[in-house]
Design a protein around this motif. Structure first.
Motif, PDB file in Angstrom:
ATOM      1  N   ARG A 123      35.530  55.278 -17.615  1.00 55.41           N
ATOM      2  CA  ARG A 123      36.270  55.060 -17.204  1.00 55.41           C
ATOM      3  C   ARG A 123      36.203  53.433 -18.013  1.00 55.41           C
ATOM      4  O   ARG A 123      34.877  52.760 -17.847  1.00 55.41           O
ATOM      5  CB  ARG A 123      36.275  55.097 -15.488  1.00 55.41           C
ATOM      6  N   LEU A 176      39.002  57.991  -5.270  1.00 58.72           N
ATOM      7  CA  LEU A 176      38.956  56.278  -4.951  1.00 58.72           C
ATOM      8  C   LEU A 176      39.092  55.405  -6.276  1.00 58.72           C
ATOM      9  O   LEU A 176      39.097  54.568  -5.793  1.00 58.72           O
ATOM     10  CB  LEU A 176      37.375  55.791  -3.869  1.00 58.72           C
ATOM     11  N   ASP A 177      38.697  56.465  -7.244  1.00 56.81           N
ATOM     12  CA  ASP A 177      38.799  55.594  -8.490  1.00 56.81           C
ATOM     13  C   ASP A 177      39.261  56.867  -9.008  1.00 56.81           C
ATOM     14  O   ASP A 177      39.337  58.002  -9.438  1.00 56.81           O
ATOM     15  CB  ASP A 177      37.620  55.248  -9.144  1.00 56.81           C
ATOM     16  N   VAL A 178      40.047  56.133 -10.464  1.00 58.50           N
ATOM     17  CA  VAL A 178      40.869  56.728 -11.416  1.00 58.50           C
ATOM     18  C   VAL A 178      40.462  56.987 -12.928  1.00 58.50           C
ATOM     19  O   VAL A 178      40.440  55.965 -13.132  1.00 58.50           O
ATOM     20  CB  VAL A 178      42.223  56.919 -11.957  1.00 58.50           C
ATOM     21  N   ARG A 221      46.412  63.167  -4.032  1.00 59.47           N
ATOM     22  CA  ARG A 221      45.248  62.377  -3.777  1.00 59.47           C
ATOM     23  C   ARG A 221      44.966  62.467  -2.900  1.00 59.47           C
ATOM     24  O   ARG A 221      43.559  62.956  -2.096  1.00 59.47           O
ATOM     25  CB  ARG A 221      45.466  61.038  -4.691  1.00 59.47           C
ATOM     26  N   LEU A 222      46.317  62.595  -1.483  1.00 56.48           N
ATOM     27  CA  LEU A 222      45.458  61.800  -0.138  1.00 56.48           C
ATOM     28  C   LEU A 222      45.150  63.641   0.549  1.00 56.48           C
ATOM     29  O   LEU A 222      44.430  63.577   1.087  1.00 56.48           O
ATOM     30  CB  LEU A 222      47.143  61.987   0.618  1.00 56.48           C
ATOM     31  N   ARG A 267      41.330  63.981  -0.208  1.00 51.89           N
ATOM     32  CA  ARG A 267      40.592  63.167   0.011  1.00 51.89           C
ATOM     33  C   ARG A 267      40.027  63.945   1.987  1.00 51.89           C
ATOM     34  O   ARG A 267      39.605  64.005   2.241  1.00 51.89           O
ATOM     35  CB  ARG A 267      41.022  61.501   0.809  1.00 51.89           C
ATOM     36  N   ARG A 268      41.298  64.784   2.181  1.00 51.24           N
ATOM     37  CA  ARG A 268      41.437  65.294   3.372  1.00 51.24           C
ATOM     38  C   ARG A 268      41.124  66.544   3.338  1.00 51.24           C
ATOM     39  O   ARG A 268      40.080  66.773   4.624  1.00 51.24           O
ATOM     40  CB  ARG A 268      42.890  65.210   4.393  1.00 51.24           C
ATOM     41  N   PHE A 304      32.541  61.728   2.303  1.00 47.43           N
ATOM     42  CA  PHE A 304      32.270  60.760   1.699  1.00 47.43           C
ATOM     43  C   PHE A 304      31.751  60.020   2.409  1.00 47.43           C
ATOM     44  O   PHE A 304      31.186  59.210   3.746  1.00 47.43           O
ATOM     45  CB  PHE A 304      33.333  59.623   1.088  1.00 47.43           C
ATOM     46  N   ILE A 305      29.643  58.894   1.730  1.00 47.56           N
ATOM     47  CA  ILE A 305      29.437  58.317   3.003  1.00 47.56           C
ATOM     48  C   ILE A 305      28.936  56.628   2.236  1.00 47.56           C
ATOM     49  O   ILE A 305      28.521  57.567   1.629  1.00 47.56           O
ATOM     50  CB  ILE A 305      28.047  59.233   3.475  1.00 47.56           C
ATOM     51  N   ARG A 318      42.196  63.765  12.847  1.00 50.35           N
ATOM     52  CA  ARG A 318      43.748  63.145  13.645  1.00 50.35           C
ATOM     53  C   ARG A 318      44.886  62.922  12.172  1.00 50.35           C
ATOM     54  O   ARG A 318      45.564  62.974  12.222  1.00 50.35           O
ATOM     55  CB  ARG A 318      43.533  61.988  14.593  1.00 50.35           C
ATOM     56  N   LEU A 319      43.745  62.054  11.219  1.00 45.22           N
ATOM     57  CA  LEU A 319      44.342  61.219  10.073  1.00 45.22           C
ATOM     58  C   LEU A 319      44.953  62.874   9.484  1.00 45.22           C
ATOM     59  O   LEU A 319      46.112  62.580   9.170  1.00 45.22           O
ATOM     60  CB  LEU A 319      43.815  60.548   9.389  1.00 45.22           C
ATOM     61  N   ALA A 320      44.707  63.822   9.641  1.00 43.65           N
ATOM     62  CA  ALA A 320      44.981  64.965   8.378  1.00 43.65           C
ATOM     63  C   ALA A 320      45.783  65.677   9.567  1.00 43.65           C
ATOM     64  O   ALA A 320      46.048  67.177   8.631  1.00 43.65           O
ATOM     65  CB  ALA A 320      43.387  65.783   8.450  1.00 43.65           C
ATOM     66  N   ALA A 329      31.969  62.623   7.698  1.00 41.46           N
ATOM     67  CA  ALA A 329      32.457  63.197   6.869  1.00 41.46           C
ATOM     68  C   ALA A 329      32.513  64.334   6.377  1.00 41.46           C
ATOM     69  O   ALA A 329      33.609  64.998   5.675  1.00 41.46           O
ATOM     70  CB  ALA A 329      31.465  62.891   4.844  1.00 41.46           C
ATOM     71  N   ALA A 372      40.692  55.736   3.512  1.00 42.69           N
ATOM     72  CA  ALA A 372      39.056  56.715   2.867  1.00 42.69           C
ATOM     73  C   ALA A 372      38.881  57.962   3.661  1.00 42.69           C
ATOM     74  O   ALA A 372      38.422  59.143   2.974  1.00 42.69           O
ATOM     75  CB  ALA A 372      38.217  56.180   2.795  1.00 42.69           C
ATOM     76  N   ARG A 373      39.488  58.444   4.371  1.00 46.95           N
ATOM     77  CA  ARG A 373      38.978  59.164   5.511  1.00 46.95           C
ATOM     78  C   ARG A 373      40.009  60.369   5.194  1.00 46.95           C
ATOM     79  O   ARG A 373      40.457  60.753   5.843  1.00 46.95           O
ATOM     80  CB  ARG A 373      38.789  58.625   6.517  1.00 46.95           C
ATOM     81  N   GLY A 374      41.109  59.679   4.654  1.00 47.92           N
ATOM     82  CA  GLY A 374      42.369  61.190   5.046  1.00 47.92           C
ATOM     83  C   GLY A 374      43.433  60.582   5.217  1.00 47.92           C
ATOM     84  O   GLY A 374      44.226  61.458   5.050  1.00 47.92           O
ATOM     85  N   GLN A 397      50.402  55.912   7.828  1.00 53.21           N
ATOM     86  CA  GLN A 397      49.604  56.502   8.879  1.00 53.21           C
ATOM     87  C   GLN A 397      49.222  54.894   9.089  1.00 53.21           C
ATOM     88  O   GLN A 397      48.806  54.614   9.461  1.00 53.21           O
ATOM     89  CB  GLN A 397      48.658  57.604   8.002  1.00 53.21           C
ATOM     90  N   PRO A 446      44.601  53.123  -5.794  1.00 54.12           N
ATOM     91  CA  PRO A 446      43.127  54.523  -5.350  1.00 54.12           C
ATOM     92  C   PRO A 446      41.733  53.164  -4.917  1.00 54.12           C
ATOM     93  O   PRO A 446      43.123  51.499  -6.029  1.00 54.12           O
ATOM     94  CB  PRO A 446      42.692  54.582  -6.129  1.00 54.12           C
ATOM     95  N   LEU A 447      41.361  52.783  -4.152  1.00 55.41           N
ATOM     96  CA  LEU A 447      40.633  51.776  -3.466  1.00 55.41           C
ATOM     97  C   LEU A 447      39.980  50.238  -4.979  1.00 55.41           C
ATOM     98  O   LEU A 447      39.710  49.476  -4.837  1.00 55.41           O
ATOM     99  CB  LEU A 447      39.621  51.705  -2.811  1.00 55.41           C
ATOM    100  N   ARG A 448      39.012  51.561  -6.064  1.00 48.67           N
ATOM    101  CA  ARG A 448      38.344  50.783  -6.422  1.00 48.67           C
ATOM    102  C   ARG A 448      39.503  50.658  -7.700  1.00 48.67           C
ATOM    103  O   ARG A 448      38.534  50.556  -9.129  1.00 48.67           O
ATOM    104  CB  ARG A 448      37.636  51.783  -6.940  1.00 48.67           C
TER     105      ARG A 448
END
Lengths: 307, 881
Positions: A34, A79-81, A102-103, A106-107, A112-113, A136-138, A180, B353-355, B360, B421-423
């Motif tokens: 990276r 979160l990063d590529v 990617r979505l 994540r779902r 992640f914490i 709910r987001l998922a 998470a 981050a939580r999807g 949305q 992506p965020l970072r």
């Protein structure tokens, strides 16, 4: 008449029976690179990192500040590529993911914490609402009961109706673990989850992570500086200068104690990082002399005579 | 996520956004209503001020033969129906046929001489025309005598058995022409008729515009014959029975049908289509009446065309101001949306981050902004209906644009910051250098703006077809100035940094270094603050330029503190009476008259005045007149002439008598006469006497204080009421016109609104950068910097940007009128005198800009004070999260 096989056929025949590198691993990083680039300046955060983690493992990643461990976690969390190499988590190739992949990743695949307790939770939602949010987001039916179960499992069932401001730091982090875990991910990644906590609270949070790992079979990767955490996991991976440099394996001894053995990591092309204090002690610089013995390889500083 | 919950949590920035959207919607929907109302009022005012003979549609006819004579009212009525039937619908909608309207028809003779009186000698030079009004019974009241009755026949000396008809006169005519009731006049030298005065009448309402068409019946008109004797003309009122007797070979008889136009129904919006309708109507009426010789006519087309031309010029300024206001308000709203975005960034990042999908996130952000914006837009839109004025499309579109801008900007902002992506970026990396592509773009913008300004100065904005490119020039100039400011801002600061480095205290060095070495500060606040200040300073400069020009015009038109101008001679006694009016300190009599200049029949203006005395009373006023010409001999008439006449050694001037004047100098401008003089001859007051004629005083220039035009007029007590006006009255007249009033009001509203927006932009910018600044300062505080110094540091960091942007805005605002001046025609606001000079009145703009800068810096100080109340630990935590 039988034909004589060519050299390449013989090589292919030799490899055919063996599994590919990390084929069975749950998390696989192979020569991961990276590079952060802006005009004229490059920072190479990961310099060909190799890492294999099996399903259901609980491992810690340790390393000095700037060693690349947070970058690794960001790559694993989607979160990063990465710039180059191979990164695969639960069968998902992180380099070739589309935005949609990617979505979904994540779902469904990771949770992640973060280190900062305030960053993990929305301050104006209750504990339960925070846990329900990813569901709910998922697009899952908001399962309040599952949120309750998760909170109970992590020992913070009483925080369900409290807002983060009304919880202690440890409670907040445990609720964050529940968040998470909300969508039943296969992997949870924690970036210094106990970094802001005292040792008692850290113990509770680590216990919560371990119970999630054991009870739900989730693979857990924890980046930490906390010895309390790193000494309690089965495997600790050390990162130096953007590469995995060492691994410490722990197993229970016959007398009920824990035996920890530290290994240097040999990568796929045969590279090995010697610990810096070893090389300093023997004044090893630039070149060393290697000797293959029957059961080991000897490494001598340049200019030393064979015994 | 629930937008209502987010709105509740972030109520402060959301409230700021709501207030901004509400106020912008109100301004953007309300101002055009006000402007449109002013345009309509201006047109209404113009139509009301113009004689109805110009504004109404008239069909005239002069019967060529006795066969064409209309003898019965019914014949008029039939023709009348035809004229009304021909009206196109849109023209019919603005005409007035109802009860009490001016719609009528009449028959009148013209230039009918009184050949004699029965029983006594007639006064010479009397003309009594005969007139019949279709609605006389509703328009006049007979105060004495009996209304005109049926016609008959009568024998008078020299004319046995001629037609006799009854007439009525107004009191003024009866007295002035000595024609009391019972007088029998013989009218016309050939084919005479006898007219018996049977009644005295008065109009039921003399102020009704109806009488514009029949002014000749109410007032005796006096015409001066070349011989110097007066002719008096009046039109008498007769009955329908007399229609047959009106015609006669030697009499000029005309018929007229009046189709009145309601001035209240004509407005700036339908004026253009009315011009077409009127043209169509004239064509139709001409075709319909071509055989019988009917001639339709109206001054309405010319009037409306002239008005629309002037309106286009007037609109340019308002469009510029309105555009500036719209752009700045959209900018501030964008900044407020950015503030809301900044505050909700954590929640949205966590969602991501939580999807959370991009859709949305955008939905949540847009939902929050829409939740605030939609009611605010509706409220502003609704409140705009309290502003009096018609509804134009911009009233609907403006608030919609504001609402959509806020929502679209929010959607774009959320999408842009969460798409990748965020970072993907790291804060510890060095700043990007400006790319060649961006620099090239900026250079192009600056060059285009300069070229545009050059073209604008040369071509002007008020050509028949507005050029959209040129309309964008002020915007381009502003953007160019903002870009230059953003780019060049660190350089003067680096100089200051070099100076303060040697000082012992660290705060100035740190503050200026922070300001100078920080990444080019966000362009948005500069792009708001700079145009806001530029447009408000521009408005202030235009406003003071207008005030100065209006005052100048008032002085030019009046010619002194007050002026009396009469159509009849002002006698020495009348002059003395005026001199004795309290407040009057000096009176300079003058004679102003049309004169023949040279031998070619060129008509010019002659002014006989004692220039020395006139100069004396103008001392201390903005007016000036040239020195009096000197003469070599007593009989020579020296003159000042307009520039084109100066080449002549002598000049023949036909005044009361022909005189030869010697041009001694040029008079380029003269109060009352105007600024670009042609064929003007200014001679000594006694010039006429020097050639054996008498000086007829008809103008008085008056110096004094607390003057009142009406009192001066009353004191003069002339036979015909003169024009009497003071500077203040003239100025009131100019400024009271709807357009002048509206433009001043609009300038005030726009200045105030933009100033408020500029302040808000600074404050919002401070709040947006608060967390980052808090972190930087908290680190400095951990190194031992006291809180007071930290506060000072914030002010020092922010102040250079505010001060430099304010200076750039001030400069641009001062330059804009000069750059655009020739392109914008403001004469319509200043009594039709071109506004050429924009006096650099630095006080108002400087106060404005200085005020904004001081309040903004104080805001920065207050914000710093509030921010530092928090504990150091919490500041550091805020910075890190």
């Amino acid at each position: 008449m039988t034909e004589t096989p060519t050299l390449s056929e013989l090589e292919a025949q030799a490899v055919r029976g063996r599994p590919a590198f990390g084929e069975t691993a749950h998390i696989l990083c192979d020569n991961l690179v990276r590079i952060f680039k802006t005009e004229g300046v490059e920072v190479v955060a990961l310099q060909g990192l190799d890492l294999l983690i099996e399903k259901g493992e609980l491992i810690a990643i340790v390393g000095a500040s700037g060693s690349g461990k947070s970058t690794l976690l960001n790559v694993l969390s989607g979160l990063d590529v990465p710039t180059a190499g191979l990164a695969r988590v639960a069968g998902t190739d992180l380099l070739s993911m589309t935005a949609k992949d990617r979505l979904r990743y994540r779902r469904e695949t990771v949770g992640f914490i973060w280190q900062q307790t305030a960053r993990n939770l929305l301050p104006y939602l209750t504990g339960r609402e925070n846990v329900v949010l990813p569901m709910r987001l998922a697009g899952n039916r908001a399962q309040k009961s599952r949120a309750g179960e998760l909170l109970d499992l992590l020992g913070v069932g009483d925080c369900a109706d409290r807002r983060p401001g009304e919880m202690s730091g440890g409670e907040q982090q445990r609720v964050a673990i529940a968040v998470a875990l909300a969508n039943s991910p296969e992997v949870i990644l924690a970036d210094e989850p106990t970094g802001e906590l005292d040792s008692d609270t850290s113990e509770q949070v680590f216990a919560a992570l371990r119970s999630a790992n054991r009870a739900l079979g989730v693979t857990a990767v924890i980046v930490t500086h906390d010895d309390l955490v790193s000494e309690q996991v089965d495997r600790t991976v050390g990162i130096r200068d953007g590469r995995t440099s060492s691994e410490t394996l722990r197993r229970a001894s016959e007398d009920g104690g824990t035996i920890a053995e530290e290994y240097a990591v040999l990568d796929r092309v045969g590279r090995l990082q010697l610990p810096r204090d070893f090389t300093s002690a023997l004044n090893m610089e630039r070149r060393v002399r290697l000797e293959l013995e029957r059961d080991h390889i000897g490494v001598w500083p340049e200019g030393s005579e064979d015994e | 996520m629930n937008a209502v919950l987010l709105a509740r949590v972030h109520r402060a920035p959301v409230a700021v956004l709501a207030i901004l959207v509400l106020s912008a919607s109100l301004l953007i929907a309300g101002l055009p209503r006000m402007m449109q109302a002013a345009y309509d009022d201006a047109l209404g005012h113009l139509l009301d001020q113009t004689s109805a003979t110009q504004t109404d549609l008239l069909i005239g006819r002069s019967p060529a033969t006795t066969l064409d004579v209309l003898t019965e009212p019914a014949q008029f009525a039939t023709a009348n129906q035809t004229w009304w039937r021909l009206l196109p619908p849109e023209l019919r909608a603005v005409t007035d046929q109802g009860p009490g309207s001016r719609a009528h028809y009449n028959a009148k003779t013209a230039g009918t001489p009184v050949a004699g009186l029965l029983g006594r000698r007639a006064m010479s030079g009397q003309f009594v025309n005969l007139g019949w009004l279709s609605d006389a019974d509703r328009r006049v009241r007979f105060v004495r005598g009996t209304p005109p009755g049926p016609a008959g026949r009568i024998s008078v000396p020299d004319h046995p058995d001629i037609p006799r008809l009854d007439i009525a006169l107004v009191e003024q005519a009866s007295k002035r022409m000595n024609l009391p009731i019972g007088t029998v006049l013989v009218l016309g030298h050939s084919n005479p008729v006898a007219a018996r005065v049977t009644a005295i009448f008065e109009p039921l309402d003399a102020t009704d515009r109806y009488w514009h068409h029949n002014e000749d019946m109410l007032n005796v008109s006096v015409r001066v014959k070349p011989s110097g004797d007066d002719e008096t003309h009046i039109t008498s009122l007769t009955s329908a029975d007399s229609l047959l007797s009106l015609a006669g070979g030697a009499r000029l008889l005309t018929y007229q049908w009046v189709i009145p136009v309601r001035s209240s129904a004509v407005n700036a919006r339908n004026a253009d289509s009315l011009i077409g309708s009127v043209a169509r109507y004239i064509d139709r009426a001409r075709i319909e009446g071509s055989v019988a010789g009917y001639a339709p006519q109206t001054g309405l087309t010319t009037l409306l065309s002239g008005f629309l031309d002037r309106l286009r010029a007037a609109e340019t300024l308002l469009v510029l101001l309105f555009g500036g206001l719209l752009a700045v308000s959209l900018g501030v709203i964008a900044l407020a949306v950015q503030l809301v975005g900044e505050r909700t960034h954590h929640a949205l990042s966590l969602m991501r981050a939580r999807g959370g999908s991009l859709g949305q996130l955008v939905g949540t952000g847009v939902g929050l902004v829409a939740l605030v914006t939609v009611p605010a837009v509706l409220l502003g839109y609704g409140a705009a209906f309290l502003v009096p004025g018609p509804v134009t499309p911009i009233v609907h579109v403006g608030p919609l644009v504001i609402g959509l801008t806020a929502i679209v900007f929010c959607a774009a902002q959320v999408a842009a910051s969460h798409r990748r992506p965020l970072r993907d970026r790291r804060d510890d990396m060095i700043a990007r250098r400006p790319s060649i592509r961006r620099l090239t773009l900026e250079v192009i913008v600056v060059v285009v703006a300069l070229v545009g300004a050059y073209l604008l100065r040369n071509r002007g904005l008020t050509t028949s077809e507005p050029d959209p490119f040129l309309m964008m020039v002020p915007v381009a100039l502003t953007v160019a100035a903002a870009l230059i400011t953003v780019r060049c801002y660190p350089y003067p600061l680096r100089l200051i940094v070099a100076l303060v480095t040697r000082r012992r205290t660290a705060v100035p060095f740190l503050g200026f270094a922070l300001a100078a070495r920080a990444r080019a500060f966000s362009a948005l606040p500069v792009l708001i603050l700079l145009p806001a200040l530029a447009v408000s300073v521009f408005a202030a400069v235009i406003s003071s330029g207008l005030n100065a020009t209006q005052s100048d015009v008032a002085w030019q038109r009046t010619g002194a503190d007050a002026r009396i101008e009469s159509t009849v001679e002002i006698s020495p006694e009348a002059i003395e009476r005026v001199r004795r009016v309290p407040g009057v300190t000096a009176v300079v009599p003058a004679s102003k008259s049309p004169v023949q200049v040279g031998r070619g029949g060129t008509v010019g203006t002659g002014l006989a005045v004692d220039l020395a005395a006139y100069r004396a009373i103008l001392a201390g006023t903005p007016l000036s007149v040239p020195e009096p010409p000197t003469s070599a001999t007593a009989s020579e008439v020296p003159a000042l002439v307009s520039p084109e006449l100066i080449g002549n050694a002598t000049l023949l001037v036909g005044w009361q008598k022909q005189m030869t004047v010697v041009p001694k100098g040029i008079v380029a401008a003269m109060p009352v006469l105007g600024r670009e003089l042609r064929n003007v001859v200014v001679v000594p007051f006694d010039a006429n006497e020097r050639v054996g004629a008498r000086t007829t005083v008809n103008t008085l220039f008056i110096k004094g204080t607390g003057l009142d035009g009406r009192r001066l007029s009353e004191a003069a007590a002339l036979a015909v009421t003169p024009v009497s006006v003071t500077v203040e009255e003239e100025l009131d007249r100019i400024t009271a016109t709807p357009l002048a009033g509206t433009v001043q009001w609009t300038l005030l509203v726009v200045t105030a609104a933009l100033t408020a927006y500029a302040l808000l932009a600074v404050l919002i910018m401070l709040v947006i950068g608060a967390a980052e600044r808090g972190t930087a300062l908290s680190f400095l505080r951990t190194l031992g910097m006291p809180e007071r110094q930290a506060r000072g540091l914030t002010v020092l960091e922010i102040a250079p940007m505010i001060v430099l942007t304010t200076l750039a805005g001030l400069l641009l605002g001062l330059v804009l009128p000069v750059a655009l001046g020739p392109g914008i025609d403001l004469s319509v606001y200043a009594g039709d005198l071109p506004v050429k000079d924009y006096p650099i009145d630095l006080i108002t703009p400087a106060l404005l800009a200085g005020g904004v800068a001081v309040v903004a810096v104080l805001g920065a100080f207050a914000h710093a004070a509030v921010s530092h109340r928090r504990a150091l630990g919490s500041v550091l935590r805020v910075g890190e999260s």
